[in-house]
Motif scaffolding. Structure first.
Motif, PDB file in Angstrom:
ATOM      1  N   TRP A  99       0.795  -1.232   0.000  1.00 60.32           N
ATOM      2  CA  TRP A  99       0.000   0.000   0.000  1.00 60.32           C
ATOM      3  C   TRP A  99       0.821   1.273   0.000  1.00 60.32           C
ATOM      4  CZ3 TRP A  99       0.136   3.590   4.015  1.00 60.32           C
ATOM      5  CH2 TRP A  99       0.852   3.192   5.160  1.00 60.32           C
ATOM      6  N   ASN A 100       2.058   1.212   0.519  1.00 63.78           N
ATOM      7  CA  ASN A 100       2.842   2.456   0.442  1.00 63.78           C
ATOM      8  C   ASN A 100       4.084   2.242  -0.419  1.00 63.78           C
ATOM      9  OD1 ASN A 100       4.608   2.672   3.687  1.00 63.78           O
ATOM     10  ND2 ASN A 100       4.199   0.872   2.468  1.00 63.78           N
ATOM     11  N   TYR A 107      11.457  -2.812   3.539  1.00 64.47           N
ATOM     12  CA  TYR A 107      11.094  -3.125   4.920  1.00 64.47           C
ATOM     13  C   TYR A 107      12.291  -3.637   5.709  1.00 64.47           C
ATOM     14  CZ  TYR A 107       6.183  -2.227   4.243  1.00 64.47           C
ATOM     15  OH  TYR A 107       4.981  -1.601   3.993  1.00 64.47           O
ATOM     16  N   ARG A 110      14.255  -0.646   6.576  1.00 60.27           N
ATOM     17  CA  ARG A 110      13.581   0.132   7.620  1.00 60.27           C
ATOM     18  C   ARG A 110      13.727  -0.511   8.985  1.00 60.27           C
ATOM     19  NH1 ARG A 110       9.195   1.214  10.622  1.00 60.27           N
ATOM     20  NH2 ARG A 110       8.253   3.285  10.541  1.00 60.27           N
ATOM     21  N   SER A 133       6.818   7.504  -1.344  1.00 57.61           N
ATOM     22  CA  SER A 133       7.371   8.803  -0.967  1.00 57.61           C
ATOM     23  C   SER A 133       8.735   9.046  -1.596  1.00 57.61           C
ATOM     24  CB  SER A 133       7.453   8.900   0.559  1.00 57.61           C
ATOM     25  OG  SER A 133       8.003   7.715   1.079  1.00 57.61           O
ATOM     26  N   TYR A 135      11.619   7.054  -1.691  1.00 56.27           N
ATOM     27  CA  TYR A 135      12.854   6.555  -1.079  1.00 56.27           C
ATOM     28  C   TYR A 135      13.241   5.207  -1.671  1.00 56.27           C
ATOM     29  CZ  TYR A 135      13.031  10.134   2.540  1.00 56.27           C
ATOM     30  OH  TYR A 135      13.138  11.334   3.210  1.00 56.27           O
ATOM     31  N   LEU A 140      16.762   5.325   1.887  1.00 52.21           N
ATOM     32  CA  LEU A 140      16.110   5.067   3.179  1.00 52.21           C
ATOM     33  C   LEU A 140      17.156   4.770   4.245  1.00 52.21           C
ATOM     34  CD1 LEU A 140      13.365   4.784   4.598  1.00 52.21           C
ATOM     35  CD2 LEU A 140      13.371   2.376   3.959  1.00 52.21           C
TER      36      LEU A 140
ATOM     37  N   SER B   1       6.440  -1.633  14.471  1.00 49.89           N
ATOM     38  CA  SER B   1       5.018  -1.858  14.736  1.00 49.89           C
ATOM     39  C   SER B   1       4.870  -2.872  15.866  1.00 49.89           C
ATOM     40  CB  SER B   1       4.338  -2.373  13.486  1.00 49.89           C
ATOM     41  OG  SER B   1       4.933  -3.585  13.070  1.00 49.89           O
ATOM     42  N   LEU B  11       1.907  -3.647   8.365  1.00 47.35           N
ATOM     43  CA  LEU B  11       3.170  -3.105   7.895  1.00 47.35           C
ATOM     44  C   LEU B  11       3.136  -1.600   8.095  1.00 47.35           C
ATOM     45  CD1 LEU B  11       3.555  -5.248   4.681  1.00 47.35           C
ATOM     46  CD2 LEU B  11       5.062  -5.267   6.665  1.00 47.35           C
ATOM     47  N   PRO B  12       4.205  -1.061   8.639  1.00 46.23           N
ATOM     48  CA  PRO B  12       4.197   0.373   8.932  1.00 46.23           C
ATOM     49  C   PRO B  12       4.384   1.208   7.682  1.00 46.23           C
ATOM     50  CG  PRO B  12       6.348  -0.541   9.388  1.00 46.23           C
ATOM     51  CD  PRO B  12       5.488  -1.691   8.968  1.00 46.23           C
ATOM     52  N   ASN B  13       4.089   2.486   7.803  1.00 47.95           N
ATOM     53  CA  ASN B  13       4.418   3.424   6.748  1.00 47.95           C
ATOM     54  C   ASN B  13       5.943   3.426   6.637  1.00 47.95           C
ATOM     55  OD1 ASN B  13       5.270   5.907   5.533  1.00 47.95           O
ATOM     56  ND2 ASN B  13       3.201   6.692   5.820  1.00 47.95           N
ATOM     57  N   ILE B  14       6.422   3.121   5.447  1.00 42.88           N
ATOM     58  CA  ILE B  14       7.870   2.954   5.254  1.00 42.88           C
ATOM     59  C   ILE B  14       8.656   4.184   5.677  1.00 42.88           C
ATOM     60  CG2 ILE B  14       9.614   2.954   3.438  1.00 42.88           C
ATOM     61  CD1 ILE B  14       8.930   0.272   3.554  1.00 42.88           C
ATOM     62  N   THR B  15       8.124   5.353   5.361  1.00 40.25           N
ATOM     63  CA  THR B  15       8.933   6.556   5.561  1.00 40.25           C
ATOM     64  C   THR B  15       8.284   7.523   6.550  1.00 40.25           C
ATOM     65  OG1 THR B  15       7.906   7.419   3.553  1.00 40.25           O
ATOM     66  CG2 THR B  15      10.087   6.440   3.331  1.00 40.25           C
ATOM     67  N   LEU B  16       7.540   6.977   7.493  1.00 42.11           N
ATOM     68  CA  LEU B  16       6.893   7.839   8.479  1.00 42.11           C
ATOM     69  C   LEU B  16       7.937   8.684   9.195  1.00 42.11           C
ATOM     70  CD1 LEU B  16       4.116   8.416   9.768  1.00 42.11           C
ATOM     71  CD2 LEU B  16       4.701   6.732  11.520  1.00 42.11           C
ATOM     72  N   LEU B  18       9.926  10.792   7.888  1.00 36.20           N
ATOM     73  CA  LEU B  18      11.006  11.272   7.028  1.00 36.20           C
ATOM     74  C   LEU B  18      10.461  12.318   6.065  1.00 36.20           C
ATOM     75  CD1 LEU B  18      12.805   7.924   6.138  1.00 36.20           C
ATOM     76  CD2 LEU B  18      13.486   9.644   7.805  1.00 36.20           C
ATOM     77  N   PRO B  19      11.292  13.269   5.695  1.00 34.48           N
ATOM     78  CA  PRO B  19      10.822  14.281   4.743  1.00 34.48           C
ATOM     79  C   PRO B  19      10.570  13.664   3.375  1.00 34.48           C
ATOM     80  CG  PRO B  19      13.180  14.515   5.154  1.00 34.48           C
ATOM     81  CD  PRO B  19      12.695  13.478   6.096  1.00 34.48           C
ATOM     82  N   ALA B  20       9.623  14.221   2.644  1.00 29.29           N
ATOM     83  CA  ALA B  20       9.363  13.744   1.288  1.00 29.29           C
ATOM     84  C   ALA B  20      10.566  14.076   0.426  1.00 29.29           C
ATOM     85  CB  ALA B  20       8.112  14.416   0.733  1.00 29.29           C
ATOM     86  N   THR B  21      10.873  13.188  -0.497  1.00 34.90           N
ATOM     87  CA  THR B  21      12.034  13.445  -1.365  1.00 34.90           C
ATOM     88  C   THR B  21      11.642  14.381  -2.505  1.00 34.90           C
ATOM     89  OG1 THR B  21      11.486  11.506  -2.655  1.00 34.90           O
ATOM     90  CG2 THR B  21      13.074  11.213  -0.894  1.00 34.90           C
TER      91      THR B  21
END
Lengths: 164, 21
Positions: A99-100, A107, A110, A133, A135, A140, B1, B11-16, B18-21
């Motif tokens: 979804w993202n 992952y 991360r 976003s 990355y 990342l 998480s 699954l978490p937001n990958i880039t929570l 972090l600034p947008a690129t």
């Protein structure tokens, strides 16, 4: 008796999982209200014995949940490299995205799981795929300050371009 | 998480954060 097949799988109780499957084999790939199968729960919780059991029983490793979560991404997020290896051996998509725009290697980066990152690289994970976003795995790693992982990624890229 | 037996793993937001690129 109150736990679902999914929760039993996540608890690592192979015997109870087997008992439930013997009573109702349709539970093998049963998706919960978010589309997660017992295999996905076991992969997320790192329950290797249950993962192996479910795969041996014919559980589908390629099923994705409603937001495209997969057993491979869940195992990568948790850093469960043995489970990652088992799933890749069955030909699951190493670059599956969710979804993202998260891929298994994103992952693993991360979560700062260096062995998982290495395994995914060795198996040909695509380093150019970016999250929604923007990355990439390397970006990342840099942004999160995961220096060892950054080094592994950079060395991998250098090897790709090595004349040898 | 945080994993819990009472709800599906997520699954978490990958880039929570972090600034947008």
């Amino acid at each position: 008796d109150c736990l679902s097949i999914h929760q039993l799988a996540a608890q690592g109780d192979v015997c109870q999982v087997a008992v439930h499957l013997n009573k109702d084999c349709s539970l093998l790939n049963k998706q919960d209200d978010r589309g997660f199968t017992p295999l996905m729960w076991a992969a997320a919780f790192g329950e290797k014995a249950v993962v192996d059991y479910l795969l041996a029983e014919g559980a589908d490793p390629k099923t994705v949940a409603w937001e495209r979560e997969s057993a491979l991404t869940l195992a990568s997020m948790g850093g469960f490299v043995d489970i990652v290896k088992s799933l890749l051996a069955l030909g699951v998509d190493i670059n599956t995205y969710d979804w993202n725009g998260g891929t298994p290697i994103l992952y693993a980066v991360r979560g700062n799981h260096i062995q998982c990152v290495q395994e995914l690289l060795d198996r040909g994970a695509d380093l150019t795929i970016e999250s929604d976003s923007g990355y990439s795995p390397t970006a990342l790693a840099v942004a999160l300050g995961h220096k060892k992982i950054q080094k592994v990624l950079e060395e991998h890229v250098l090897q790709l371009y090595s004349p040898d | 998480s945080q994993l819990s037996l009472y709800c599906s793993p997520s699954l978490p937001n990958i880039t929570l954060g972090l600034p947008a690129t």
